[in-house]
Scaffold this motif. Sequence first.
Motif, PDB file in Angstrom:
ATOM      1  N   ILE A  43      -1.446   9.396  44.788  1.00 27.56           N
ATOM      2  CA  ILE A  43      -1.781   9.968  43.483  1.00 27.56           C
ATOM      3  C   ILE A  43      -0.822   9.378  42.457  1.00 27.56           C
ATOM      4  O   ILE A  43       0.388   9.606  42.522  1.00 27.56           O
ATOM      5  CB  ILE A  43      -1.676  11.501  43.497  1.00 27.56           C
ATOM      6  CG1 ILE A  43      -2.687  12.086  44.489  1.00 27.56           C
ATOM      7  CG2 ILE A  43      -1.896  12.070  42.101  1.00 27.56           C
ATOM      8  CD1 ILE A  43      -2.573  13.588  44.666  1.00 27.56           C
ATOM      9  N   LYS A  44      -1.350   8.606  41.557  1.00 32.58           N
ATOM     10  CA  LYS A  44      -0.542   7.997  40.503  1.00 32.58           C
ATOM     11  C   LYS A  44      -0.365   9.028  39.390  1.00 32.58           C
ATOM     12  O   LYS A  44      -1.331   9.402  38.721  1.00 32.58           O
ATOM     13  CB  LYS A  44      -1.224   6.745  39.970  1.00 32.58           C
ATOM     14  CG  LYS A  44      -0.398   5.962  38.952  1.00 32.58           C
ATOM     15  CD  LYS A  44      -1.119   4.679  38.570  1.00 32.58           C
ATOM     16  CE  LYS A  44      -0.295   3.839  37.604  1.00 32.58           C
ATOM     17  NZ  LYS A  44       0.939   3.315  38.219  1.00 32.58           N
ATOM     18  N   VAL A  45       0.854   9.515  39.234  1.00 34.84           N
ATOM     19  CA  VAL A  45       1.173  10.495  38.196  1.00 34.84           C
ATOM     20  C   VAL A  45       1.699   9.722  36.998  1.00 34.84           C
ATOM     21  O   VAL A  45       2.774   9.128  37.053  1.00 34.84           O
ATOM     22  CB  VAL A  45       2.216  11.511  38.695  1.00 34.84           C
ATOM     23  CG1 VAL A  45       2.457  12.576  37.628  1.00 34.84           C
ATOM     24  CG2 VAL A  45       1.770  12.154  40.003  1.00 34.84           C
ATOM     25  N   GLU A  46       0.919   9.731  35.925  1.00 38.06           N
ATOM     26  CA  GLU A  46       1.295   8.895  34.789  1.00 38.06           C
ATOM     27  C   GLU A  46       1.211   9.669  33.480  1.00 38.06           C
ATOM     28  O   GLU A  46       0.624  10.755  33.420  1.00 38.06           O
ATOM     29  CB  GLU A  46       0.417   7.647  34.730  1.00 38.06           C
ATOM     30  CG  GLU A  46      -1.075   7.883  34.774  1.00 38.06           C
ATOM     31  CD  GLU A  46      -1.866   6.569  34.871  1.00 38.06           C
ATOM     32  OE1 GLU A  46      -1.457   5.559  34.262  1.00 38.06           O
ATOM     33  OE2 GLU A  46      -2.902   6.559  35.549  1.00 38.06           O
ATOM     34  N   PRO A  47       1.826   9.140  32.412  1.00 37.55           N
ATOM     35  CA  PRO A  47       1.744   9.813  31.114  1.00 37.55           C
ATOM     36  C   PRO A  47       0.298   9.891  30.619  1.00 37.55           C
ATOM     37  O   PRO A  47      -0.576   9.148  31.087  1.00 37.55           O
ATOM     38  CB  PRO A  47       2.596   8.930  30.203  1.00 37.55           C
ATOM     39  CG  PRO A  47       3.452   8.114  31.113  1.00 37.55           C
ATOM     40  CD  PRO A  47       2.658   7.936  32.370  1.00 37.55           C
ATOM     41  N   ARG A  48       0.083  10.763  29.654  1.00 38.52           N
ATOM     42  CA  ARG A  48      -1.274  10.943  29.139  1.00 38.52           C
ATOM     43  C   ARG A  48      -1.854   9.651  28.567  1.00 38.52           C
ATOM     44  O   ARG A  48      -3.064   9.436  28.598  1.00 38.52           O
ATOM     45  CB  ARG A  48      -1.288  12.037  28.067  1.00 38.52           C
ATOM     46  CG  ARG A  48      -1.207  13.457  28.632  1.00 38.52           C
ATOM     47  CD  ARG A  48      -1.112  14.479  27.493  1.00 38.52           C
ATOM     48  NE  ARG A  48      -2.166  14.283  26.511  1.00 38.52           N
ATOM     49  CZ  ARG A  48      -3.376  14.846  26.554  1.00 38.52           C
ATOM     50  NH1 ARG A  48      -3.691  15.638  27.571  1.00 38.52           N
ATOM     51  NH2 ARG A  48      -4.258  14.629  25.616  1.00 38.52           N
ATOM     52  N   ASN A  49      -0.986   8.773  28.035  1.00 35.87           N
ATOM     53  CA  ASN A  49      -1.490   7.505  27.496  1.00 35.87           C
ATOM     54  C   ASN A  49      -1.427   6.371  28.509  1.00 35.87           C
ATOM     55  O   ASN A  49      -1.663   5.214  28.187  1.00 35.87           O
ATOM     56  CB  ASN A  49      -0.727   7.119  26.228  1.00 35.87           C
ATOM     57  CG  ASN A  49       0.745   6.850  26.492  1.00 35.87           C
ATOM     58  OD1 ASN A  49       1.262   7.209  27.550  1.00 35.87           O
ATOM     59  ND2 ASN A  49       1.435   6.240  25.535  1.00 35.87           N
ATOM     60  N   ALA A 398      -1.613  19.653  28.466  1.00 36.23           N
ATOM     61  CA  ALA A 398      -0.725  19.405  29.607  1.00 36.23           C
ATOM     62  C   ALA A 398      -1.299  18.352  30.536  1.00 36.23           C
ATOM     63  O   ALA A 398      -0.555  17.591  31.169  1.00 36.23           O
ATOM     64  CB  ALA A 398      -0.484  20.700  30.370  1.00 36.23           C
ATOM     65  N   VAL A 399      -2.626  18.311  30.638  1.00 36.59           N
ATOM     66  CA  VAL A 399      -3.324  17.368  31.521  1.00 36.59           C
ATOM     67  C   VAL A 399      -4.357  16.617  30.701  1.00 36.59           C
ATOM     68  O   VAL A 399      -5.083  17.222  29.899  1.00 36.59           O
ATOM     69  CB  VAL A 399      -4.017  18.122  32.685  1.00 36.59           C
ATOM     70  CG1 VAL A 399      -4.776  17.150  33.559  1.00 36.59           C
ATOM     71  CG2 VAL A 399      -3.005  18.920  33.493  1.00 36.59           C
ATOM     72  N   ALA A 400      -4.414  15.310  30.892  1.00 35.94           N
ATOM     73  CA  ALA A 400      -5.434  14.534  30.201  1.00 35.94           C
ATOM     74  C   ALA A 400      -6.801  14.789  30.808  1.00 35.94           C
ATOM     75  O   ALA A 400      -6.920  14.919  32.034  1.00 35.94           O
ATOM     76  CB  ALA A 400      -5.109  13.048  30.287  1.00 35.94           C
ATOM     77  N   PRO A 401      -7.854  14.881  30.007  1.00 36.03           N
ATOM     78  CA  PRO A 401      -9.188  15.080  30.558  1.00 36.03           C
ATOM     79  C   PRO A 401      -9.660  13.831  31.300  1.00 36.03           C
ATOM     80  O   PRO A 401      -9.133  12.732  31.107  1.00 36.03           O
ATOM     81  CB  PRO A 401     -10.059  15.337  29.311  1.00 36.03           C
ATOM     82  CG  PRO A 401      -9.329  14.642  28.210  1.00 36.03           C
ATOM     83  CD  PRO A 401      -7.852  14.774  28.533  1.00 36.03           C
TER      84      PRO A 401
END
Length: 408
Positions: A43-49, A398-401
Amino acid sequence: MTKTSSPPQAPRLLDGMRVLSFCHYLQGPAAAQYLADLGADVIKVEPRNGAFERHWAGASTFIEDVSVFFLCANRNKRSIALDIKHPDCAAVLHRLIESADVIVENYRPGVMDRLQLGYDAVRRIKPDIIYASATGFGADGPLKDRPGQDLLIQARAGLIGASGATPTVTGCAAVDQHGAALLAMGIAAAYASKLVTGKGTRIEGSLFNAGIDLQAESLTLYYSGKQTRERFRRDPHLGTWFHEAPYGVYQLEDAFVAISLNAIGKIAEALDSDPLRALAGKDAYAERDLIASTLANILLTWRFSALSEAFEIAGVWYERVNDYDDLLVDPQAIHNGIFSTIPVRGGEATIVNHPLKYDGAVPDLRRMPPEIGEHGEEILASLGFDQSEIDALVEAGAVAPAPSNRPS
């Protein structure tokens, strides 16, 4: 009817392992990709952008707006995009960590601690976690805060100084890729141990150590032989400071050729060369410059087809120097299944596949490199969040769609 056999399928040796990848650039993402290729749920946890490598690519190589740099190290992963500093993310991160076997990160020392995601904080949530960190120079020490970038590591680790008759940069990010392979090796070993002992492991890798490890043979020879830097001085055709002539690269009339360790007498007979015959009895290391320069002058008038025929008859070890256009159509590269072409929006990209075969097969491409946050909502659901909670996390920022739910 003749029954045709199915092509072999590589076993998913790490099926059941879950990895949280807090990684960017190349070393960390490539390490996680090796694990993902082998069946781990990465699972790649990355910033919203999106992670850095989505927004940069060497030679400005983008397909539409997709970075090819990103494509090279992020297949077979899922993506969730979070605002880690958002207070509502704490519950998400807590459940993600609880579900994980491995955390891998390659931020500068101290960054994960400041985000409350350092080893001690994570271990309080998941005592048996395998926590793998990759830095530039190490988690501590006098250089820990210096930028860890492939070129700079090549310089500091002596690789540039030892390559070429004058300092020469390797033509790829060799240290990043080697560091990635070492990190993946350590994680796989720790996971094997965990399956037996139930205990986690703290793993620390660095580009600096990887750059030194790349040179294990030459460094051992240099220090054990009490050499000095004068040994680096050599004819420009010679490939290393420690091999005897003719080991190196030589120009022909129509190509370049790499010639490995070979008896000078054998090459002299293959080329029917009296100047080389005169050198056949000399020490091929002590007289390496004379041998290399003599051979170089002789080869300037040879064409590759004629040289290849002569060398094949004589049993000389050699190869034509390929460029990347040659490599793509090389028959052994095709046979080994090294490259594949994948669709990318309106275009396509050529990528390098996993380098090993397992039971005769290369690991398959199960997932395309993901869009930003492409799997966020399905990951949250698997962690026990209901749809109303997921909608609230997205609404709060908090989470990107998921990409399909974003305004065009």
